[in-house]
Design a protein around this motif. Structure first.
Motif, PDB file in Angstrom:
ATOM      1  N   THR A 154       4.785   0.493 -10.181  1.00 59.46           N
ATOM      2  CA  THR A 154       4.897   1.880  -9.725  1.00 59.46           C
ATOM      3  C   THR A 154       4.194   2.150  -8.403  1.00 59.46           C
ATOM      4  N   SER A 155       3.299   1.272  -7.965  1.00 59.54           N
ATOM      5  CA  SER A 155       2.603   1.494  -6.697  1.00 59.54           C
ATOM      6  C   SER A 155       3.458   1.022  -5.523  1.00 59.54           C
ATOM      7  N   SER A 156       3.187   1.597  -4.368  1.00 60.96           N
ATOM      8  CA  SER A 156       3.916   1.237  -3.155  1.00 60.96           C
ATOM      9  C   SER A 156       2.999   1.473  -1.957  1.00 60.96           C
ATOM     10  N   ILE A 157       3.498   1.182  -0.786  1.00 64.89           N
ATOM     11  CA  ILE A 157       2.707   1.405   0.427  1.00 64.89           C
ATOM     12  C   ILE A 157       2.392   2.885   0.602  1.00 64.89           C
ATOM     13  N   ASP A 158       3.195   3.749  -0.012  1.00 65.64           N
ATOM     14  CA  ASP A 158       2.998   5.194   0.110  1.00 65.64           C
ATOM     15  C   ASP A 158       2.329   5.822  -1.106  1.00 65.64           C
ATOM     16  N   HIS A 159       2.301   5.110  -2.230  1.00 63.10           N
ATOM     17  CA  HIS A 159       1.729   5.659  -3.471  1.00 63.10           C
ATOM     18  C   HIS A 159       0.696   4.674  -4.017  1.00 63.10           C
ATOM     19  N   ILE A 160      -0.564   5.048  -3.933  1.00 68.21           N
ATOM     20  CA  ILE A 160      -1.700   4.217  -4.340  1.00 68.21           C
ATOM     21  C   ILE A 160      -1.611   2.834  -3.669  1.00 68.21           C
ATOM     22  N   PRO A 161      -1.702   2.794  -2.348  1.00 68.20           N
ATOM     23  CA  PRO A 161      -1.513   1.528  -1.615  1.00 68.20           C
ATOM     24  C   PRO A 161      -2.535   0.452  -1.955  1.00 68.20           C
ATOM     25  N   TYR A 162      -3.761   0.831  -2.374  1.00 69.58           N
ATOM     26  CA  TYR A 162      -4.720  -0.200  -2.769  1.00 69.58           C
ATOM     27  C   TYR A 162      -4.161  -1.012  -3.931  1.00 69.58           C
ATOM     28  N   SER A 163      -3.665  -0.316  -4.957  1.00 67.50           N
ATOM     29  CA  SER A 163      -3.101  -1.022  -6.112  1.00 67.50           C
ATOM     30  C   SER A 163      -1.903  -1.867  -5.709  1.00 67.50           C
ATOM     31  N   TYR A 164      -1.115  -1.354  -4.785  1.00 71.57           N
ATOM     32  CA  TYR A 164       0.023  -2.115  -4.279  1.00 71.57           C
ATOM     33  C   TYR A 164      -0.445  -3.396  -3.591  1.00 71.57           C
ATOM     34  N   SER A 165      -1.524  -3.301  -2.802  1.00 73.25           N
ATOM     35  CA  SER A 165      -2.030  -4.479  -2.091  1.00 73.25           C
ATOM     36  C   SER A 165      -2.486  -5.558  -3.061  1.00 73.25           C
ATOM     37  N   LYS A 166      -3.147  -5.156  -4.144  1.00 75.70           N
ATOM     38  CA  LYS A 166      -3.608  -6.135  -5.135  1.00 75.70           C
ATOM     39  C   LYS A 166      -2.424  -6.763  -5.873  1.00 75.70           C
ATOM     40  N   THR A 167      -1.385  -5.977  -6.094  1.00 72.43           N
ATOM     41  CA  THR A 167      -0.211  -6.485  -6.812  1.00 72.43           C
ATOM     42  C   THR A 167       0.538  -7.522  -5.994  1.00 72.43           C
ATOM     43  N   VAL A 168       0.837  -7.196  -4.732  1.00 77.20           N
ATOM     44  CA  VAL A 168       1.616  -8.147  -3.920  1.00 77.20           C
ATOM     45  C   VAL A 168       0.797  -9.392  -3.611  1.00 77.20           C
ATOM     46  N   ALA A 169      -0.522  -9.252  -3.488  1.00 81.08           N
ATOM     47  CA  ALA A 169      -1.355 -10.424  -3.229  1.00 81.08           C
ATOM     48  C   ALA A 169      -1.380 -11.351  -4.434  1.00 81.08           C
TER      49      ALA A 169
END
Length: 355
Positions: free
Chosen positions: A160-175
């Motif tokens: 559910t996270s994205s670069i526009d919605h909770i980007p920190y969580s998105y960064s941890k997910t893609v990493a």
């Protein structure tokens, strides 16, 4: 840590060694007699690395500092040479940034790829322990309700996270996804991942490192929520338990996969109550702010607190299954509230809080 053996025959690498969690990992490794190669941005910056040098002098293990940059290819090759294990902890933990791609996603994703490309070039490395996060499992607390049985497990990924919605969580997910992709493309080294919830406890490098955990405690006990705190519930875990989990993930022969590291859940009000029980004069919040009010004023107070984030996060329960860390790693969780109070004490003694 007497129930597993720490191999001291080869050095290990710890990336981002000046970080809050990394400091405890380095300390526990040095206490066990391990030779630690620690990467930092600037080895000559004594204000940042002095505590590491002091630990290397006083503790049984040996410490060598190396300069490295997450965004620079081949930057970790020299530090990694001869190492048997790599602890990759380096990644920004910032919730409000000007440019999420530049400040969060690029360091997390490109940094992970650069470190693991070095691993692929270093044939002595047999295991990588990656510091991911529960943020790679869920994006906002509303995701907990969507999980099977309302409980987060290691099988779940944040979608559910994205670069526009909770980007920190998105960064941890893609990493973390990139790390698994690279790990699964080879068979020489094993990837073991730690997914901690909110980390609390004292720092080995001073009272106010660059960690959002310290910013939250500063807000909780510094009067920022004097008119009320939002009903934000998250998982909590002691920093020393997270460090020990990394060592167990590195040295237990059968350690594998992801591991949720969370002792219990709590709200901002709960955290304030734990601090207040030990220090009644602390300026902690006593009342819960209505969700409609948080929705109305949140974006004006903190641009990271968007109305979508408020709707999906405030007022929801946080539940996660930590049984794998206990069974597979043999980890016994400490009382995270005790660590929280020690964290507050350290900050208080340093004059962080003023009346």
């Amino acid at each position: 840590m007497s129930d597993f053996t720490v191999d001291t025959s080869r050095p290990v690498l710890v990336t981002g060694a000046t970080g809050y969690l990394a400091g405890w990992i380095v300390k526990q490794l040095l206490e066990a007699g391990v030779t630690v190669h620690a990467t930092v941005r600037d080895p000559s910056n004594h204000a940042k690395v002095g505590h590491l040098i002091e630990m290397g002098t006083k503790l049984p293990g040996e410490l060598t500092l190396f300069k490295a940059d997450l965004l620079e290819p081949n930057s970790f090759d020299a530090a990694m040479a001869g190492c048997g294990i790599v602890f990759h902890t380096a990644s920004p933990y910032i919730l409000s940034v000007a440019d999420p791609q530049r400040d969060l996603v690029d360091p997390a994703l490109k940094g992970t790829r650069n470190v693991l490309e070095s691993v692929n070039r270093t044939d002595t490395v047999t295991r990588v322990v990656l510091t991911s996060s529960c943020a790679a499992i869920y994006g906002d607390t509303g995701d907990c309700a969507d999980a099977p049985g309302g409980i987060l497990t290691e099988e779940i990924w944040n979608t559910t996270s994205s670069i526009d919605h909770i980007p920190y969580s998105y960064s941890k997910t893609v990493a973390e996804r990139a790390a698994w992709e690279m790990a699964n493309a080879q068979d020489r080294w094993r990837l073991v991942v730690m997914n901690p919830a909110g980390i609390y406890g004292p720092s080995v490098g001073g009272p106010i490192p660059t960690s959002e955990s310290f910013n939250l405690v500063r807000q909780i006990a510094g009067g920022d929520f004097k008119s009320g705190a939002p009903h934000l519930e998250t998982g909590k875990v002691d920093v020393r338990d997270v460090a020990e989990a990394h060592l167990r993930g590195a040295y237990l022969p059968d350690a594998e996969g992801r591991h949720i590291l969370a002792e219990k859940a709590g709200t901002i009000i709960d955290m304030g109550a734990a601090i207040s029980a030990a220090y009644p004069d602390a300026h902690v919040p006593r009342r819960t702010m209505p969700k409609w009010l948080v929705w109305l004023i949140g974006p004006m107070v903190n641009k990271a607190l968007t109305r979508k984030t408020v709707s999906r996060t405030i007022g929801h329960s946080w539940r996660a299954d930590n049984s794998k860390a206990q069974k597979s790693l043999g980890l016994t969780f400490s009382d995270s509230d005790k660590g929280l109070v020690e964290m507050y004490e350290q900050m208080r003694d340093a004059g962080v809080f003023t009346k």
